[in-house]
Every structure is written in C-alpha cells, then in structure tokens.
Design a protein around this motif. Structure first.
Motif, PDB file in Angstrom:
ATOM      1  N   HIS A 124      26.841  32.061  44.005  1.00 51.37           N
ATOM      2  CA  HIS A 124      26.928  33.488  43.677  1.00 51.37           C
ATOM      3  C   HIS A 124      28.175  34.107  44.303  1.00 51.37           C
ATOM      4  N   ALA A 125      28.456  33.762  45.556  1.00 48.82           N
ATOM      5  CA  ALA A 125      29.627  34.311  46.241  1.00 48.82           C
ATOM      6  C   ALA A 125      30.916  33.860  45.560  1.00 48.82           C
ATOM      7  N   ARG A 126      30.949  32.605  45.119  1.00 49.99           N
ATOM      8  CA  ARG A 126      32.154  32.113  44.441  1.00 49.99           C
ATOM      9  C   ARG A 126      32.342  32.780  43.083  1.00 49.99           C
ATOM     10  N   ARG A 127      31.243  33.037  42.370  1.00 48.31           N
ATOM     11  CA  ARG A 127      31.343  33.771  41.094  1.00 48.31           C
ATOM     12  C   ARG A 127      31.880  35.178  41.337  1.00 48.31           C
ATOM     13  N   ASP A 128      31.343  35.840  42.362  1.00 47.53           N
ATOM     14  CA  ASP A 128      31.814  37.186  42.692  1.00 47.53           C
ATOM     15  C   ASP A 128      33.293  37.174  43.067  1.00 47.53           C
ATOM     16  N   LEU A 129      33.705  36.180  43.842  1.00 51.62           N
ATOM     17  CA  LEU A 129      35.103  36.082  44.244  1.00 51.62           C
ATOM     18  C   LEU A 129      35.999  35.898  43.028  1.00 51.62           C
ATOM     19  N   ALA A 130      35.591  35.059  42.090  1.00 53.00           N
ATOM     20  CA  ALA A 130      36.390  34.845  40.879  1.00 53.00           C
ATOM     21  C   ALA A 130      36.500  36.133  40.074  1.00 53.00           C
ATOM     22  N   MET A 131      35.399  36.876  39.961  1.00 55.50           N
ATOM     23  CA  MET A 131      35.428  38.132  39.210  1.00 55.50           C
ATOM     24  C   MET A 131      36.331  39.157  39.892  1.00 55.50           C
ATOM     25  N   VAL A 132      36.244  39.256  41.204  1.00 56.57           N
ATOM     26  CA  VAL A 132      37.063  40.214  41.940  1.00 56.57           C
ATOM     27  C   VAL A 132      38.539  39.821  41.849  1.00 56.57           C
ATOM     28  N   THR A 133      38.826  38.538  41.903  1.00 54.50           N
ATOM     29  CA  THR A 133      40.215  38.079  41.777  1.00 54.50           C
ATOM     30  C   THR A 133      40.780  38.431  40.411  1.00 54.50           C
ATOM     31  N   GLU A 134      39.991  38.209  39.354  1.00 51.42           N
ATOM     32  CA  GLU A 134      40.441  38.568  38.009  1.00 51.42           C
ATOM     33  C   GLU A 134      40.664  40.075  37.883  1.00 51.42           C
ATOM     34  N   GLU A 135      39.753  40.863  38.450  1.00 46.32           N
ATOM     35  CA  GLU A 135      39.898  42.318  38.404  1.00 46.32           C
ATOM     36  C   GLU A 135      41.134  42.761  39.174  1.00 46.32           C
ATOM     37  N   ASN A 136      41.397  42.125  40.303  1.00 49.62           N
ATOM     38  CA  ASN A 136      42.572  42.443  41.100  1.00 49.62           C
ATOM     39  C   ASN A 136      43.850  42.184  40.302  1.00 49.62           C
ATOM     40  N   ILE A 137      43.898  41.058  39.611  1.00 51.52           N
ATOM     41  CA  ILE A 137      45.063  40.733  38.780  1.00 51.52           C
ATOM     42  C   ILE A 137      45.223  41.768  37.671  1.00 51.52           C
ATOM     43  N   ARG A 138      44.121  42.139  37.030  1.00 47.32           N
ATOM     44  CA  ARG A 138      44.168  43.134  35.952  1.00 47.32           C
ATOM     45  C   ARG A 138      44.671  44.478  36.462  1.00 47.32           C
ATOM     46  N   ILE A 139      44.198  44.902  37.617  1.00 47.61           N
ATOM     47  CA  ILE A 139      44.622  46.184  38.184  1.00 47.61           C
ATOM     48  C   ILE A 139      46.096  46.146  38.562  1.00 47.61           C
ATOM     49  N   LYS A 140      46.559  45.036  39.132  1.00 44.24           N
ATOM     50  CA  LYS A 140      47.974  44.922  39.496  1.00 44.24           C
ATOM     51  C   LYS A 140      48.862  44.985  38.261  1.00 44.24           C
ATOM     52  N   ARG A 141      48.442  44.318  37.190  1.00 46.02           N
ATOM     53  CA  ARG A 141      49.224  44.374  35.943  1.00 46.02           C
ATOM     54  C   ARG A 141      49.267  45.795  35.392  1.00 46.02           C
ATOM     55  N   ALA A 142      48.129  46.476  35.428  1.00 44.01           N
ATOM     56  CA  ALA A 142      48.095  47.860  34.926  1.00 44.01           C
ATOM     57  C   ALA A 142      48.984  48.763  35.779  1.00 44.01           C
ATOM     58  N   LEU A 143      48.979  48.548  37.091  1.00 42.50           N
ATOM     59  CA  LEU A 143      49.814  49.359  37.972  1.00 42.50           C
ATOM     60  C   LEU A 143      51.289  49.102  37.690  1.00 42.50           C
ATOM     61  N   ARG A 144      51.667  47.844  37.530  1.00 38.26           N
ATOM     62  CA  ARG A 144      53.074  47.536  37.214  1.00 38.26           C
ATOM     63  C   ARG A 144      53.483  48.161  35.882  1.00 38.26           C
ATOM     64  N   SER A 145      52.588  48.100  34.914  1.00 34.62           N
ATOM     65  CA  SER A 145      52.875  48.699  33.613  1.00 34.62           C
ATOM     66  C   SER A 145      53.061  50.207  33.746  1.00 34.62           C
ATOM     67  N   TRP A 146      52.173  50.854  34.491  1.00 34.32           N
ATOM     68  CA  TRP A 146      52.270  52.298  34.701  1.00 34.32           C
ATOM     69  C   TRP A 146      53.563  52.641  35.421  1.00 34.32           C
ATOM     70  N   GLN A 147      53.911  51.835  36.468  1.00 33.37           N
ATOM     71  CA  GLN A 147      55.131  52.099  37.220  1.00 33.37           C
ATOM     72  C   GLN A 147      56.366  51.970  36.337  1.00 33.37           C
ATOM     73  N   SER A 148      56.377  50.989  35.459  1.00 34.12           N
ATOM     74  CA  SER A 148      57.552  50.804  34.607  1.00 34.12           C
ATOM     75  C   SER A 148      57.682  51.937  33.587  1.00 34.12           C
TER      76      SER A 148
END
Length: 100
Positions: A68-92
């Motif tokens: 369960h912890a590893r599934r949660d970690l994978a989901m949080v990692t994917e969300e983190n990547i998505r948020i970083k991409r959205a932030l870079r897009s907004w910044q550009s």
C-alpha cells in the motif's frame, strides 16, 4: 595504551579511498524488500519458538502495508511530476523572465 592501540591500526597506505559501506546497498540482501518476499519468508522451526501462525499473520500484514505504501508513493510521485510540468508550463506562458 597508545602503543597497544597502534598495533590494531592499519597503515595509511592500506586505507580505502571510499567509505567502508560504499557497496553495501548494491548487495541483493540489502535491497528494499518487496511484499512478495515478506509473504514468502520461511522460518526454521524451533522447540520453544514463536507461534508460526502469529508470525505469518504479522508478515502478511506488514507485506500488505508495504504494498500500500509503495502504491501511494508511486501515485504521489506521478502527481509531483504532473504538478511540476504544469508549473513549468505556467511559468513559460505568464512569467517569461523566470526560467528553470
């Protein structure tokens, strides 16, 4: 006393240039456990040992929580990547002077 301790010291030329545990985590026995490894773990039977049913029940619980912890970690990692991409897009788009 210093002379006695000096007998146990290695000469400077034999000291490794890397920390003593440099390769420790590369060994198979020190890699992170998987839920399957925990569930499949076998123990030797001893005369006055622990109750095997309790041990295996605990191992299954730990394995489930690990999975369960590893599934949660994978989901949080994917969300983190998505948020970083959205932030870079907004910044550009809206802050052209800010670059990363």
């Amino acid at each position: 006393m210093r002379n006695v301790l000096a007998l146990f010291r290695r000469p400077a030329r034999h000291r490794p240039s890397h920390p003593p545990n440099a390769g420790w985590y590369g060994w198979a026995s020190c890699r992170p456990l998987t839920a399957g490894q925990i569930r499949e773990r076998q123990f030797h039977q001893v005369r006055r040992g622990l109750d095997p049913a309790e041990v295996y029940a605990f191992l299954y619980r730990v394995a489930g929580e690990l999975a369960h912890a590893r599934r949660d970690l994978a989901m949080v990692t994917e969300e983190n990547i998505r948020i970083k991409r959205a932030l870079r897009s907004w910044q550009s788009r809206f802050a052209p002077g800010v670059r990363r």
